[in-house]
Motif scaffolding. Structure first.
Motif, PDB file in Angstrom:
ATOM      1  N   LEU A 116       0.833  -1.222   0.000  1.00  0.00           N
ATOM      2  CA  LEU A 116       0.000   0.000   0.000  1.00  0.00           C
ATOM      3  C   LEU A 116       0.860   1.260   0.000  1.00  0.00           C
ATOM      4  N   TYR A 117       1.989   1.192   0.715  1.00  0.00           N
ATOM      5  CA  TYR A 117       2.885   2.357   0.769  1.00  0.00           C
ATOM      6  C   TYR A 117       3.427   2.681  -0.628  1.00  0.00           C
ATOM      7  N   TRP A 118       3.838   1.633  -1.362  1.00  0.00           N
ATOM      8  CA  TRP A 118       4.391   1.895  -2.695  1.00  0.00           C
ATOM      9  C   TRP A 118       3.310   2.305  -3.695  1.00  0.00           C
ATOM     10  N   TRP A 119       2.079   1.835  -3.486  1.00  0.00           N
ATOM     11  CA  TRP A 119       0.976   2.308  -4.325  1.00  0.00           C
ATOM     12  C   TRP A 119       0.754   3.800  -4.068  1.00  0.00           C
ATOM     13  N   SER A 120       0.981   4.239  -2.834  1.00  0.00           N
ATOM     14  CA  SER A 120       0.813   5.662  -2.507  1.00  0.00           C
ATOM     15  C   SER A 120       1.755   6.528  -3.346  1.00  0.00           C
ATOM     16  N   TRP A 121       2.955   5.989  -3.619  1.00  0.00           N
ATOM     17  CA  TRP A 121       3.904   6.738  -4.460  1.00  0.00           C
ATOM     18  C   TRP A 121       3.348   6.911  -5.868  1.00  0.00           C
ATOM     19  N   LEU A 122       2.789   5.838  -6.417  1.00  0.00           N
ATOM     20  CA  LEU A 122       2.223   5.911  -7.771  1.00  0.00           C
ATOM     21  C   LEU A 122       1.041   6.874  -7.806  1.00  0.00           C
ATOM     22  N   GLY A 127      -1.311  11.909  -9.332  1.00  0.00           N
ATOM     23  CA  GLY A 127      -2.083  13.061  -8.870  1.00  0.00           C
ATOM     24  C   GLY A 127      -1.359  14.365  -9.139  1.00  0.00           C
ATOM     25  N   LEU A 128      -0.058  14.353  -8.925  1.00  0.00           N
ATOM     26  CA  LEU A 128       0.746  15.565  -9.139  1.00  0.00           C
ATOM     27  C   LEU A 128       0.760  15.963 -10.625  1.00  0.00           C
ATOM     28  N   CYS A 129       0.899  14.947 -11.489  1.00  0.00           N
ATOM     29  CA  CYS A 129       0.901  15.220 -12.934  1.00  0.00           C
ATOM     30  C   CYS A 129      -0.442  15.843 -13.346  1.00  0.00           C
ATOM     31  N   LEU A 130      -1.547  15.276 -12.834  1.00  0.00           N
ATOM     32  CA  LEU A 130      -2.873  15.803 -13.152  1.00  0.00           C
ATOM     33  C   LEU A 130      -3.039  17.233 -12.644  1.00  0.00           C
ATOM     34  N   LEU A 131      -2.553  17.462 -11.415  1.00  0.00           N
ATOM     35  CA  LEU A 131      -2.646  18.799 -10.812  1.00  0.00           C
ATOM     36  C   LEU A 131      -1.928  19.836 -11.679  1.00  0.00           C
ATOM     37  N   MET A 132      -0.721  19.470 -12.148  1.00  0.00           N
ATOM     38  CA  MET A 132       0.057  20.402 -12.963  1.00  0.00           C
ATOM     39  C   MET A 132      -0.635  20.666 -14.305  1.00  0.00           C
ATOM     40  N   LEU A 133      -1.207  19.586 -14.881  1.00  0.00           N
ATOM     41  CA  LEU A 133      -1.945  19.742 -16.142  1.00  0.00           C
ATOM     42  C   LEU A 133      -3.126  20.681 -15.944  1.00  0.00           C
ATOM     43  N   GLY A 134      -3.820  20.485 -14.825  1.00  0.00           N
ATOM     44  CA  GLY A 134      -4.984  21.309 -14.507  1.00  0.00           C
ATOM     45  C   GLY A 134      -4.596  22.774 -14.318  1.00  0.00           C
ATOM     46  N   LEU A 135      -3.499  22.992 -13.603  1.00  0.00           N
ATOM     47  CA  LEU A 135      -3.040  24.371 -13.370  1.00  0.00           C
ATOM     48  C   LEU A 135      -2.625  25.034 -14.679  1.00  0.00           C
ATOM     49  N   GLY A 136      -1.975  24.248 -15.560  1.00  0.00           N
ATOM     50  CA  GLY A 136      -1.568  24.768 -16.872  1.00  0.00           C
ATOM     51  C   GLY A 136      -2.782  25.164 -17.704  1.00  0.00           C
ATOM     52  N   ARG A 137      -3.799  24.278 -17.675  1.00  0.00           N
ATOM     53  CA  ARG A 137      -5.034  24.557 -18.422  1.00  0.00           C
ATOM     54  C   ARG A 137      -5.765  25.769 -17.864  1.00  0.00           C
ATOM     55  N   ALA A 138      -5.623  25.976 -16.555  1.00  0.00           N
ATOM     56  CA  ALA A 138      -6.318  27.102 -15.914  1.00  0.00           C
ATOM     57  C   ALA A 138      -5.599  28.429 -16.146  1.00  0.00           C
ATOM     58  N   GLY A 139      -4.426  28.349 -16.790  1.00  0.00           N
ATOM     59  CA  GLY A 139      -3.747  29.573 -17.155  1.00  0.00           C
ATOM     60  C   GLY A 139      -2.533  29.943 -16.337  1.00  0.00           C
ATOM     61  N   LEU A 140      -2.066  29.006 -15.503  1.00  0.00           N
ATOM     62  CA  LEU A 140      -0.841  29.300 -14.733  1.00  0.00           C
ATOM     63  C   LEU A 140       0.323  29.451 -15.716  1.00  0.00           C
ATOM     64  N   SER A 141       1.080  30.494 -15.579  1.00  0.00           N
ATOM     65  CA  SER A 141       2.133  30.785 -16.566  1.00  0.00           C
ATOM     66  C   SER A 141       3.238  29.721 -16.525  1.00  0.00           C
ATOM     67  N   PRO A 142       3.899  29.482 -17.685  1.00  0.00           N
ATOM     68  CA  PRO A 142       4.991  28.499 -17.717  1.00  0.00           C
ATOM     69  C   PRO A 142       6.078  28.826 -16.698  1.00  0.00           C
ATOM     70  N   ALA A 143       6.316  30.138 -16.457  1.00  0.00           N
ATOM     71  CA  ALA A 143       7.352  30.529 -15.486  1.00  0.00           C
ATOM     72  C   ALA A 143       6.983  30.043 -14.091  1.00  0.00           C
ATOM     73  N   LEU A 144       5.705  30.207 -13.723  1.00  0.00           N
ATOM     74  CA  LEU A 144       5.265  29.760 -12.387  1.00  0.00           C
ATOM     75  C   LEU A 144       5.187  28.233 -12.309  1.00  0.00           C
TER      76      LEU A 144
END
Lengths: 225, 120
Positions: A116-122, A127-144
Motif C-alpha cells: 500500500l505504501y508503494w501504491w501511494s507513491w504511484l 495526482g501531481l501530474c494531473l494537478l500540474m496539467l490542470g493548473l496549466g489549463r487554468a492559465g498558470l504561466s509556464p514561469a510559475l
C-alpha cells in the motif's frame, strides 16, 4: 538440550548440513545470515534512495544548467529534459525491482503495508501530474509552473518519506522526509532557475547522503546484534 | 589445561544450547523466518530459495521445527493453486532469542571454553 561442551565441535558460518557450529561461529553466522536474509527479503532501500538522489542531482542539475544565464556549461534544453527523464525512469525501475522482487512469496501484515505504501507513491505521482496539467489549463504561466512542479514533486516525496518513517518507526527516514519537505518548499524562494540548483544539491544530495548513512547504520546494527 | 572445560573459568550456571536450533540448517531457517514480521508467512519455494536448500532437505528440517512447535506450516490454496506457507511461532521466536542469549553468555562468561572452541 545439549551442553556447551558438545557445542565445541569445529565449524564455521558456512558449514554443511547438520554439522554443529562452535559458539563464536554460531554468533557470527547469525549476524551475517540476518543481514543477508534481510537484503533478500526486503531489498536495498539504500539503493532506491541513491537512484533517486542521482536522478535529482543529474536531472535538476542539467535543467538548471540549461536554463541559467550564468551557467558555465551550455546544456541544450532537450538534453536537460532527456537527462531528467532517463535518470527518473532508471530510478523508477530500480524502485520497482527493489520493492516487488524481494517481497515475492511473502504474505502478511507487513507485506500489505509495504504494498500500500508503494501504491501511494504511484498515486501521488499521478495526482501531481494531473494537478500540474490542470493548473496549466487554468492559465498558470509556464514561469510559475516551472517553479511549482519540481518543488511540489520534491515536497510530496518528502511527505511520503516521512510517512514511511512513521510506518516503520524509523526516525532517520522520518528526518529525511522532514528535510526533503523543507527543501521542496524552500526551493520556490530561490526563484527560477535557482530553485533547480537547490533541488539538485540539497534534495538529490540529501538522498545520496542518507543512502550512505543507512548503509553505515545497517552495517553497525547487524554487527552489534 | 588438558583440553577439558576449566571448572575455575566456568560460570555458576552454564546455559544449555537448544539442539533443535543448534543444527546449522535449522538455524538458517529460523533466522530467515525471524527476519519477517510476527504475523508474516513465506511460501515454501521462496523460503527454499532464501535458505538455499533442496525441497527434501528443507521439508525434513521444517518437520523437526514443527514438532518442536517452532514453526507453523499451513497448506492452503491461492488462486486455485496449492501453496504451503511457513511462519515462525512465538515459541520459535523466543527459542531463537534464548539461543542467541545463551551463545552470548557462553562467549562472555566462559571465555576459556570459547578459546578452546576457536582453537579446535
Amino acid at each position: 538440550m545439549i551442553s556447551p561442551e558438545s557445542a565445541r565441535s569445529p565449524g564455521h558460518a558456512t558449514c554443511p548440513d547438520d554439522a554443529s557450529p562452535s559458539v563464536g561461529a554460531s554468533l557470527s553466522f547469525i549476524t551475517a545470515w540476518r543481514r543477508q536474509t534481510a537484503r533478500r527479503l526486503f531489498g536495498n532501500p539504500e539503493l532506491v534512495l541513491a537512484a533517486w538522489g542521482g536522478a535529482w542531482l543529474l536531472g535538476f542539475g542539467a535543467c538548471y544548467l540549461a536554463s541559467s544565464p550564468r551557467s558555465a556549461l551550455a546544456v541544450p534544453g532537450w538534453l536537460a529534459y532527456l537527462v531528467l527523464g532517463v535518470s527518473s525512469a532508471t530510478a523508477g525501475v530500480v524502485s520497482a525491482v527493489e520493492t516487488v522482487r524481494p517481497g515475492r512469496g511473502v504474505v502478511g501484515p507487513s507485506r500489505q503495508v509495504t504494498t500500500l505504501y508503494w501504491w501511494s507513491w504511484l498515486l501521488a505521482t499521478g495526482g501531481l501530474c494531473l494537478l500540474m496539467l490542470g493548473l496549466g489549463r487554468a492559465g498558470l504561466s509556464p514561469a510559475l509552473l516551472s517553479l511549482a512542479w519540481p518543488g511540489l514533486a520534491v515536497l510530496v516525496s518528502g511527505v511520503l518519506y516521512a510517512v514511511g518513517g512513521a510506518l516503520w518507526q524509523d526516525r532517520l527516514y522520518y528526518a529525511l522526509g522532514a528535510w526533503t519537505v523543507a527543501v521542496g518548499a524552500a526551493s520556490t524562494f530561490a526563484g527560477a532557475p535557482g530553485n533547480l540548483a537547490v533541488l539538485a544539491l540539497a534534495g538529490g544530495g540529501g538522498l545520496l547522503v542518507m543512502a550512505v548513512v543507512m548503509v553505515a547504520r545497517r552495517t553497525n546494527r547487524w554487527t552489534e546484534a | 589445561m588438558d583440553g577439558g572445560v576449566s571448572t575455575k573459568a566456568a560460570p555458576a550456571v552454564i546455559p544449555r544450547l537448544d539442539p533443535i536450533i543448534h543444527a546449522q540448517p535449522r538455524l538458517r531457517v529460523v533466522v530467515a523466518l525471524a527476519t519477517l514480521g510476527e504475523r508474516d508467512q513465506i511460501a515454501f519455494p521462496r523460503l527454499q530459495e532464501v535458505v538455499g536448500m533442496t525441497a527434501g532437505n528443507l521439508s525434513t528440517h521444517l518437520r523437526k521445527l514443527e514438532e518442536a512447535a517452532y514453526v507453523k506450516v499451513e497448506k492452503t490454496y491461492r488462486r486455485r493453486t496449492p501453496v504451503t506457507y511457513i511462519s515462525l511461532t512465538r515459541a520459535g521466536r523466543r527459542a531463537l532469542e534464548d539461543y542467541t542469549a545463551a551463545l552470548q553468555t557462553l562467549l562472555t562468561e566462559a571465555p576459556s571454553l570459547t578459546r578452546e572452541e576457536d582453537g579446535s
